[in-house]
Every structure is written in C-alpha cells, then in structure tokens.
Design a protein around this motif. Structure first.
Motif, PDB file in Angstrom:
ATOM      1  N   VAL A  44       0.878  -1.293  -0.005  1.00 36.14           N
ATOM      2  CA  VAL A  44       0.155   0.058   0.024  1.00 36.14           C
ATOM      3  C   VAL A  44       0.872   1.222   0.026  1.00 36.14           C
ATOM      4  N   THR A  45       1.707   1.130   0.845  1.00 38.23           N
ATOM      5  CA  THR A  45       2.996   2.319   0.825  1.00 38.23           C
ATOM      6  C   THR A  45       3.345   2.684  -0.738  1.00 38.23           C
ATOM      7  N   ARG A  46       3.767   1.594  -1.229  1.00 38.79           N
ATOM      8  CA  ARG A  46       4.408   1.819  -2.716  1.00 38.79           C
ATOM      9  C   ARG A  46       3.172   2.651  -3.446  1.00 38.79           C
ATOM     10  N   ALA A  47       2.173   2.200  -3.532  1.00 37.30           N
ATOM     11  CA  ALA A  47       0.883   2.650  -4.215  1.00 37.30           C
ATOM     12  C   ALA A  47       0.514   4.116  -3.894  1.00 37.30           C
ATOM     13  N   LEU A  48       0.655   4.330  -2.558  1.00 34.47           N
ATOM     14  CA  LEU A  48       0.602   5.649  -1.918  1.00 34.47           C
ATOM     15  C   LEU A  48       1.551   6.614  -2.587  1.00 34.47           C
ATOM     16  N   ALA A  49       2.709   6.060  -2.564  1.00 36.12           N
ATOM     17  CA  ALA A  49       4.137   7.011  -2.995  1.00 36.12           C
ATOM     18  C   ALA A  49       3.896   7.502  -4.089  1.00 36.12           C
ATOM     19  N   ARG A  50       3.201   6.839  -5.105  1.00 34.14           N
ATOM     20  CA  ARG A  50       3.392   7.312  -6.461  1.00 34.14           C
ATOM     21  C   ARG A  50       2.184   8.220  -6.824  1.00 34.14           C
ATOM     22  N   GLU A  51       1.312   8.446  -5.790  1.00 34.18           N
ATOM     23  CA  GLU A  51       0.362   9.448  -5.901  1.00 34.18           C
ATOM     24  C   GLU A  51       0.363  10.684  -5.172  1.00 34.18           C
ATOM     25  N   VAL A  52       1.137  10.772  -4.040  1.00 30.92           N
ATOM     26  CA  VAL A  52       1.229  11.870  -3.268  1.00 30.92           C
ATOM     27  C   VAL A  52       2.594  12.285  -3.004  1.00 30.92           C
ATOM     28  N   ARG A  53       2.745  13.495  -2.330  1.00 24.48           N
ATOM     29  CA  ARG A  53       4.054  14.231  -2.187  1.00 24.48           C
ATOM     30  C   ARG A  53       4.920  13.420  -1.124  1.00 24.48           C
ATOM     31  N   GLU A  54       4.334  12.882  -0.209  1.00 27.62           N
ATOM     32  CA  GLU A  54       5.038  12.437   1.043  1.00 27.62           C
ATOM     33  C   GLU A  54       3.953  11.390   1.780  1.00 27.62           C
ATOM     34  N   VAL A  55       4.854  10.281   1.938  1.00 28.83           N
ATOM     35  CA  VAL A  55       4.265   9.385   3.084  1.00 28.83           C
ATOM     36  C   VAL A  55       5.073   9.094   4.192  1.00 28.83           C
ATOM     37  N   ILE A  56       4.412   9.028   5.449  1.00 28.87           N
ATOM     38  CA  ILE A  56       4.986   8.483   6.727  1.00 28.87           C
ATOM     39  C   ILE A  56       4.231   7.352   7.030  1.00 28.87           C
ATOM     40  N   ALA A  57       5.273   6.097   6.803  1.00 27.74           N
ATOM     41  CA  ALA A  57       4.578   4.933   7.081  1.00 27.74           C
ATOM     42  C   ALA A  57       5.217   4.053   8.635  1.00 27.74           C
ATOM     43  N   TYR A  58       4.183   3.710   9.044  1.00 31.40           N
ATOM     44  CA  TYR A  58       4.570   3.287  10.672  1.00 31.40           C
ATOM     45  C   TYR A  58       4.370   1.746  10.400  1.00 31.40           C
ATOM     46  N   GLU A  59       5.372   1.001  11.045  1.00 37.16           N
ATOM     47  CA  GLU A  59       5.191  -0.466  11.239  1.00 37.16           C
ATOM     48  C   GLU A  59       5.693  -0.731  12.553  1.00 37.16           C
TER      49      GLU A  59
END
Length: 256
Positions: A44-59
């Motif tokens: 999901v992170t990768r799909a988001l990163a290709r659409e928005v300016r910045e992703v902060i991914a918590y795991e």
C-alpha cells in the motif's frame, strides 16, 4: 514473525487492482501528506507514494520495519517509522490517513484519527462488519459515529474479498472512510453540549431515548423534541439516525 502477525491481525494485500482501488477511494491529491498505519510489506505504501507528495509509514513489527527501506528504495518520498502508530503525534499541517490496518487495533486507530485536529480524511481497510456497523448499514448507529457526526462523514466503501489477503482472513473486508466536513454541522460552541446529550442518550436508562431524556428534562420538552426529529417516543437509541440526533439537540436547545 508469523506469530506476531497473527497477534496483530495483520493480513497483507498484493492485488494491484485492489491497491489502486484503495488509493483511488482515498481521493488524494499530489500535494498530500499521508500517514500509513501498519505498512506491513509496503504494498500500500508504494501505491500511495506514487500518488502523493509524502508518505510517513508506521510499522510496529521490527522485522517488517527493517525491511521496508530496502523494499521502498525506489520511492524517494517515503519515511519509515518503526514503532506503534498509536503513539505518533499527529502532524500540525493537513494530512490524510490511509492503510490496511490490523483488525485488532481498528477502534483505537479510528479514535486516533477522530482526535487529530489536522486530519482531513481516513481511508481504512477494516473487517466489513465493522465498517457496516459504524456507517449505519445495519440500520443502527453506534455512539462513536453519532457523537462525531457533526464533524465527520462516515462512509462505507467497496468490499474487499477475503481471498485478496495473505494470510486469508475469516471474513471479507471493506473500506471505511472518515471525511472531515468543511464546516461542522453545529457551531463549535455547541459541540460539547451535543456530545454530552448523545452520551446521556446512550446510557440506555429507561429502555428508550425518550425515557432516558425525561430523567433530567420536562416530559413535554422531550416529547416535543422527539416529534420535531420524527422519532417514535419509544424508539431505542441505536435506531436513531445522526441527523435525528442533531434535530433533537437543536429542539432541546431552542426550548431551553
């Protein structure tokens, strides 16, 4: 790692069409900041990163978190944060939350989102039954939905079939959307009073909303407020829709 995933109810998505559907449902823009709870394997992170300016991914899983930077090396706009999303401090600037979240932590994550002042929307993959209950799809409305209704629109999104997940869960999932309204349906000065009314109503004392409210208010005022909202005098609290709650609040405030 498998045992830890089971404890957290983590089920991962890999179907490209489903991933695109999640991102599309989130209604993001290229300028958006997105927080992702439970990044897992980063699909999901990768799909988001290709659409928005910045992703902060918590795991929270240390092994998965350690592998994410390598998995997402080609994306230059992702920051991986090892640890518990629920302990994160919400950004002060506008942001969205999008994620295929651990089912066991759904309610806590939803509450975190509702409490974040700058949140614009949350798009969460949850158990389908959970999403249906919280959006009134069964014909009843829970306390959390009703109390937050003046500020948030709760929307039931598409079903996500169980066979799209690894490991395969017992039930289907669905997208749950929480969208902050451009302006609250009540003035800010009335929100606390509205929530207090809802909390009182959901105590269930007396078996109906009317009976509960009559404990602290004149019977004629309660009767008039219920009539103005189109509510049966003997209606149980769960069957009363959020718009009806708003009408009851306004009627009681007007007469008070």
């Amino acid at each position: 790692m498998a045992r830890h995933r089971k404890t957290l109810s983590q089920n991962f998505l890999h179907n490209t069409a489903v991933l695109r559907g999640i991102v599309r449902a989130a209604e993001l823009t290229p300028a958006d900041l997105v927080l992702e709870p439970g990044a897992g394997e980063g699909t999901v992170t990768r799909a988001l990163a290709r659409e928005v300016r910045e992703v902060i991914a918590y795991e929270i899983d240390p092994g998965l978190a350690a592998a994410l930077p390598r998995r997402l090396a080609r994306e230059g706009n992702v920051r991986v944060v090892p640890g518990d999303f629920l302990r994160a401090r919400p950004p002060r600037r506008p942001f969205a939350v999008v994620g295929n979240i651990p089912y066991s932590r759904t309610t806590d994550i939803v509450r975190w989102c509702l409490a974040a002042p700058a949140l614009t929307s949350a798009t969460l993959v949850t158990q389908r039954e959970y999403a249906r209950k919280r959006t009134g799809d069964f014909g009843s409305w829970p306390l959390l939905t009703v109390s937050s209704w003046p500020e948030f629109d709760w929307r039931l999104g598409p079903r996500v079939a169980r066979h799209h997940f690894t490991p395969v869960p017992r039930t289907d999932s669905a997208l749950l959307r929480l969208v902050r309204r451009p302006a609250p349906l009540l003035p800010h000065r009335e929100l606390a009073a509205y929530r207090a009314l809802v909390a009182e109503g959901f105590t269930g004392i007396g078996g109906s909303l009317g009976a509960t409210l009559r404990r602290t208010r004149r019977a004629d005022r309660v009767r008039a407020a219920l009539a103005a909202a189109g509510i049966d005098p003997d209606a149980t609290v769960g069957r009363i829709t959020p718009p009806q709650w708003l009408r009851v609040h306004r009627a009681l405030r007007r007469e008070g």
